[in-house]
Design an enzyme around this catalytic site. Structure first.
Site, mmCIF file in Angstrom:
data_model
loop_
_atom_site.group_PDB
_atom_site.id
_atom_site.type_symbol
_atom_site.label_atom_id
_atom_site.label_comp_id
_atom_site.label_asym_id
_atom_site.label_seq_id
_atom_site.Cartn_x
_atom_site.Cartn_y
_atom_site.Cartn_z
ATOM 1 N N HIS A 36 1.667 4.602 -2.850
ATOM 2 C CA HIS A 36 1.870 6.052 -2.775
ATOM 3 C C HIS A 36 3.114 6.467 -3.564
ATOM 4 O O HIS A 36 3.134 7.532 -4.186
ATOM 5 C CB HIS A 36 2.014 6.489 -1.315
ATOM 6 N N HIS A 89 0.836 -1.213 0.000
ATOM 7 C CA HIS A 89 0.000 0.000 0.000
ATOM 8 C C HIS A 89 0.867 1.258 0.000
ATOM 9 O O HIS A 89 0.604 2.208 -0.748
ATOM 10 C CB HIS A 89 -0.919 0.007 1.221
ATOM 11 N N GLU A 90 1.908 1.262 0.836
ATOM 12 C CA GLU A 90 2.809 2.418 0.863
ATOM 13 C C GLU A 90 3.558 2.557 -0.461
ATOM 14 O O GLU A 90 3.829 3.669 -0.915
ATOM 15 C CB GLU A 90 3.788 2.293 2.034
#
Length: 241
Positions: A116, A112-113
């Site tokens: 980004h 998920h990071e």
């Protein structure tokens, strides 16, 4: 602090019962439910080892490279679920519960990071807007309530309005955050699946973890909107008085 401000003081410092407190309490309950759900879901899948045997850090490196990103460092940061991507320094920081863990939960949080980082690479519009809003949102969240209640105490309607506008900046930041977080999760799930980092059964757990995490942002926005409504109602009541 927000509850103590609005629960006891109004006007010229008179003690009273504030019926708008129910809005703050509803927001608090929503936030607690979302937080409890994400913690429970993470704890469940933190006990499930991913079949590939990758740690969160290793998974992050693999996801980044699969996305063609080689200028982002993966570092360890203290805390639980303090994972974040820093676009200024091009650093992806993974928490104690993610960095060295081989669980399904750790892998999907790390991915998920990475989502980004992918957004940053592509200059994803909502992420750029959110980064631009950070200074204004920080100012709004820190000053909104003190300015608002100073306006009430000294009967300065313009100051009350400024307080509401400042709070709107914080709400706007949370609103923009929603597509950023949902999109990062979507990117993460796609690359975890297509890259074979997680199996089909593990992907089901990854979706549940990221869905629960996303709901914390939804609950935070709902809570802030309720607080904004509360400010408006208090301001109108003050005008009538």
């Amino acid at each position: 602090m927000l509850l103590s401000y609005a629960g006891s003081y109004y006007g010229y410092g008179r003690m009273y019962y504030d019926p708008t407190m129910i809005l703050a309490l509803i927001g608090l309950v929503l936030t607690m439910i979302a937080s409890s759900r994400v913690n429970a879901t993470f704890a469940k899948y933190n006990k499930v080892r991913c079949m590939a045997g990758l740690t969160g850090a290793q998974a992050a490196e693999k996801v980044l490279h699969m996305a063609g990103i080689y200028d982002v460092r993966v570092e360890h940061v203290s805390g639980k679920l303090t994972d974040h991507y820093d676009p200024r320094d091009k650093v992806l920081r993974l928490s104690d519960s993610t960095y060295g863990s081989t669980s399904v939960a750790a892998v999907c949080v790390a991915a998920h990071e990475c989502g980004h980082a992918m957004q940053d690479q592509k200059q994803y519009g909502p992420l750029v807007l959110r980064s631009t809003l950070v200074p204004a949102a920080n100012l709004g969240s820190q000053l909104a309530w003190p300015v608002f209640f100073a306006g009430l105490i000294f009967s300065l309607r313009p100051l009350v309005t400024v307080g509401i506008v400042l709070f709107c900046l914080a709400v706007l930041f949370q609103l923009v955050t929603l597509p950023v977080e949902f999109n990062a999760s979507s990117r993460a799930l796609e690359i975890l699946d297509q890259g074979g980092i997680l199996g089909s059964q593990e992907m089901d757990g990854a979706r549940k973890v990221l869905r629960a995490a996303a709901m914390t942002y939804v609950a935070a926005l709902a809570s802030s909107l309720l607080q904004l409504l509360r400010l408006i109602l208090i301001a109108r009541r003050n005008d009538r008085d």
